[in-house]
Design an enzyme around this catalytic site. Structure first.
Site, PDB file in Angstrom:
ATOM      1  N   ASP A 139       0.646  -1.190   0.202  1.00 31.41           N
ATOM      2  CA  ASP A 139       0.178  -0.161   0.387  1.00 31.41           C
ATOM      3  C   ASP A 139       0.634   1.047   0.052  1.00 31.41           C
ATOM      4  O   ASP A 139       2.218   1.270   0.865  1.00 31.41           O
ATOM      5  CB  ASP A 139      -0.830  -0.067   1.118  1.00 31.41           C
ATOM      6  CG  ASP A 139      -1.754   1.082   1.345  1.00 31.41           C
ATOM      7  OD1 ASP A 139      -2.671   1.227   0.505  1.00 31.41           O
ATOM      8  OD2 ASP A 139      -1.941   1.330   2.462  1.00 31.41           O
TER       9      ASP A 139
ATOM     10  N   GLU B 190       1.426  -0.764  -4.992  1.00 28.76           N
ATOM     11  CA  GLU B 190       0.702   0.824  -4.841  1.00 28.76           C
ATOM     12  C   GLU B 190       1.412   1.936  -5.573  1.00 28.76           C
ATOM     13  O   GLU B 190       2.105   2.739  -4.886  1.00 28.76           O
ATOM     14  CB  GLU B 190      -0.036   0.699  -3.651  1.00 28.76           C
ATOM     15  CG  GLU B 190      -1.077   2.305  -4.531  1.00 28.76           C
ATOM     16  CD  GLU B 190      -1.960   2.422  -3.404  1.00 28.76           C
ATOM     17  OE1 GLU B 190      -3.547   2.982  -3.079  1.00 28.76           O
ATOM     18  OE2 GLU B 190      -1.499   2.096  -2.542  1.00 28.76           O
TER      19      GLU B 190
END
Length: 516
Positions: A199, A258
Site C-alpha cells: 500500500d 501501489e
C-alpha cells in the site's frame, strides 16, 4: 496471470455478523475455481480498529478477530495452494494505527524522545505553535497534521498523517521501522503467504525539511504531480530494496506496489531488479471509454513495462475507485462497455486483476444513507465527498432480496441495493450470456494462450473510434468499438465477443476476439 482482488469485509460472511471473513472466502472458494483465476490479492486482514477498514494496522503480525485468526489465514492459503492458486496479502508500511503500541508510547513520551522518533512529530508554527508545521493536506480531506496534548496536559506537538488522524505516518529514516517490517514480512511468508501488495508504495519517504507545497499545486486524486513533495521521494527506493532483500529469501514470493506515478521514467525506478517485482500502473483504470484514451493508456503502461523489464499490470477497478460499470455510464451502456473493456484487458500481455464483483457487472451508482457511510473521507471532507463505500458493498450470492446469501444475519455492514436480484452469482450461473459467464469464458481462453515473450502489442487499426490490436506473437486480434455506430468486422474467426454481433459488423460498445 489473472489475480482476483478480495475485499474481505464484502466477499462472504460465515458467522452471521454481516461482515465478510476468512472462513467465508474458504466456503466460496469454488467461485474462484469456476472463474479460473490464478490467485487472490487479499485486502487488509491484520488487526485494526477499522477506522480505514484495515489500512490502520494496530498489530501487523496478527489477524483481526473480525476476519478470524492466523490459523484461518493459513487454512485459506492451504486451500488456495491445493487448487494451484496463490495468496497475495496487503501490506501497509506507510503508517500505523493510532492504537499501535508504538504510537501509544509516543503520546506518553516527551518531545524529542526515541518513541516519537518513529513518527513525524514536529512543533507547530505561529503563536504558541498553534498552526500545523506545513500546509500539507490529507488524502482524506483537511490538514495532514493533528495536534497532541502533552503528558502534562498542555497543547503540544503535531504529528503527520497523510490519511486519517488515526493513521500516523511512520518515519522510514528510522532504522527501527525497517527492522520491524522485516519481522512482519517473515511472519507471513513463513505462514504460506506468496507475496504482498504494498500500500502507498510511492509514499514511504518524506523530504527532510517537510517544506510547504507550492500554492498553485493542484492536488491529484490519482496520479500525483511531480511537485508534490509528499510522494515519490528518492529515499523510497532504499525501503523497497530492503523489502526485496527479505522477499528474495522465499523463492517464488513476489511484491506488487501501489504506485500512483505517471512519468514512465520515475515509475520504472520502482521496478529495478532489486526493488518491486511488479507495480500497478493505473492509466487504464482512469481512462474514459474512448479509443484514443484507451490506446494512450495501454501504450503508456507497456512503455513503463519495457523501461523496467517487468510485466505490465492491468486493473479496471479496485476498492478505491468507482466501479467500471458506473464509470462507463451505468445501465445497459455501462455494462456493455465494461464487458468490452474486459476483453480488451485480457487480450493484453501481463497480469490482469479482477476486483470482486466486477465479474457480476455490479455498478456503484446507488444511494447509501448518510448515517451508514463508513469511509473516513465522508467526515474528513465535512460531508462534501461520499468516499469509497459504494464500491465496497457486499457481493450478492443468491436470493431475490438483501442480503442475497452474503450472510445468515439480517444486516450487512453496508446496505445492499434491492435491485440486485438479477445480478447474484446464482442468477448468472446458468445464463450463458451473463457477465459472469463472459468472465469465465474469457479467462479460460486466455489461459490457453502461450505466455507472451515481450510486453508489446501491435496496433493493426484505429478507424473512427474502433481499436484493433494483437499482442506480439499472440493468437488473436482484439477489436473494441468505442464509436456510436457499427463498424465492419475484419477477417477472422470469431472466438468470443462481449455482446451480440450484428451480422458482419461490431456494434457500439462491443469488443470481439478474432483468430486469424
Amino acid at each position: 496471470m489473472v489475480l482476483y482482488q478480495i475485499y474481505p469485509r464484502s466477499f462472504a460472511d460465515s458467522d452471521g455478523d454481516g461482515v465478510g471473513d476468512l472462513q467465508g472466502i474458504i466456503d466460496r472458494i469454488g467461485h474462484l475455481e469456476s472463474l479460473g483465476v490464478d490467485g487472490v490479492w487479499l485486502s487488509p486482514i491484520m488487526r485494526s480498529p477499522g477506522v480505514d477498514h484495515g489500512y490502520d494496522v494496530s498489530d501487523p503480525r496478527d489477524v483481526d478477530p473480525l476476519f478470524g485468526d492466523v490459523d484461518a489465514l493459513r487454512r485459506l492459503a492451504d486451500a488456495l495452494h491445493s487448487r494451484r492458486m496463490v495468496l497475495i496479502m496487503d501490506l501497509v508500511p506507510n503508517h500505523t494505527s493510532s492504537e499501535h503500541p508504538w504510537f501509544v508510547e509516543a503520546l506518553a513520551a516527551e518531545p524529542g524522545s526515541p518513541q516519537r522518533a518513529r513518527y513525524f512529530f514536529r512543533d507547530g508554527r505561529g503563536p504558541e505553535g498553534s498552526e500545523p508545521p506545513n500546509n500539507w493536506p490529507s488524502v482524506f480531506g483537511g490538514p495532514a497534521w493533528a495536534r497532541v496534548t502533552e503528558p502534562d496536559g498542555t497543547p503540544g506537538q503535531w504529528y503527520l498523517h497523510l490519511f486519517a488522524p488515526q493513521q500516523p505516518d511512520l518515519d522510514w529514516s528510522n532504522p527501527e521501522i525497517a527492522d520491524d517490517l522485516e519481522h512482519t514480512l517473515r511472519f507471513w511468508l513463513d505462514r504460506g503467504v506468496d507475496g504482498f501488495r504494498i500500500d502507498v508504495a510511492h509514499g514511504l519517504a518524506k523530504p527532510d525539511q517537510l517544506e510547504n507545497l507550492p500554492d498553485d499545486l493542484e492536488i491529484a486524486q490519482l496520479v500525483v504531480d511531480p511537485r508534490d513533495a509528499r510522494w515519490d521521494r528518492p529515499g523510497v527506493h532504499a525501503v523497497h530494496r530492503r523489502i526485496r532483500k527479505v522477499v528474495d529469501d522465499y523463492p517464488g514470493a513476489t511484491t506488487f506496489g501501489e504506485v500512483w506515478i505517471g512519468p514512465v521514467d520515475r515509475f520504472a525506478k520502482y521496478l529495478r531488479p532489486d526493488e518491486l517485482h511488479f507495480a500497478f500502473h493505473f492509466a487504464l483504470t482512469g481512462s474514459p471509454f474512448e479509443a484514443g484514451a484507451i490506446r494512450t493508456a495501454i501504450d503508456d503502461t507497456l512503455e513503463a513495462a519495457r523501461a523496467s523489464g517487468s510485466a505490465p499490470t492491468w486493473a479496471l477497478s479496485n476498492h478505491d475507485v468507482v466501479r467500471e460499470v458506473t464509470r462507463y455510464g451505468n445501465g445497459e451502456v455501462g455494462v456493455a462497455r465494461a464487458r468490452a473493456m474486459l476483453l480488451a484487458t485480457l487480450a493484453l500481455p501481463g497480469i490482469a486483476f479482477v476486483y470482486n464483483g466486477a465479474e457480476l457487472g455490479l455498478p456503484s451508482d446507488f444511494s447509501i444513507p448518510h448515517d451508514r457511510l463508513t469511509d473516513p473521507t465522508w467526515e474528513r471532507t465535512e460531508h462534501a465527498e461520499l468516499g469509497r463505500d459504494h464500491c465496497r458493498v457486499p457481493l450478492p450470492w443468491s436470493g431475490s432480496e438483501p442480503p442475497y446469501g452474503f450472510t445468515t444475519g439480517d444486516e450487512t455492514w453496508l446496505p445492499m441495493p434491492r435491485t440486485w436480484a438479477g445480478s447474484t452469482v446464482d442468477a448468472q450461473d446458468s445464463d450463458p450470456d451473463s457477465t459472469l459467464a463472459l468472465y469465465r469464458k474469457a479467462i479460460q481462453i486466455r489461459q490457453s494462450w502461450p505466455t507472451p515473450t515481450t510486453p508489446d502489442v501491435r496496433w493493426t487499426s484505429e478507424l473512427d473510434g474502433c481499436l484493433e490490436f494483437r499482442r506480439e506473437n499472440g493468437p488473436i486480434v482484439c477489436m473494441i468499438n468505442t464509436s456510436r455506430h457499427p463498424v465492419p468486422l475484419t477477417d477472422g474467426e470469431v472466438v468470443l465477443s462481449s455482446g451480440p454481433l450484428d451480422g458482419d459488423t461490431v456494434p457500439p460498445d462491443t469488443a470481439v476476439w478474432l483468430k486469424r
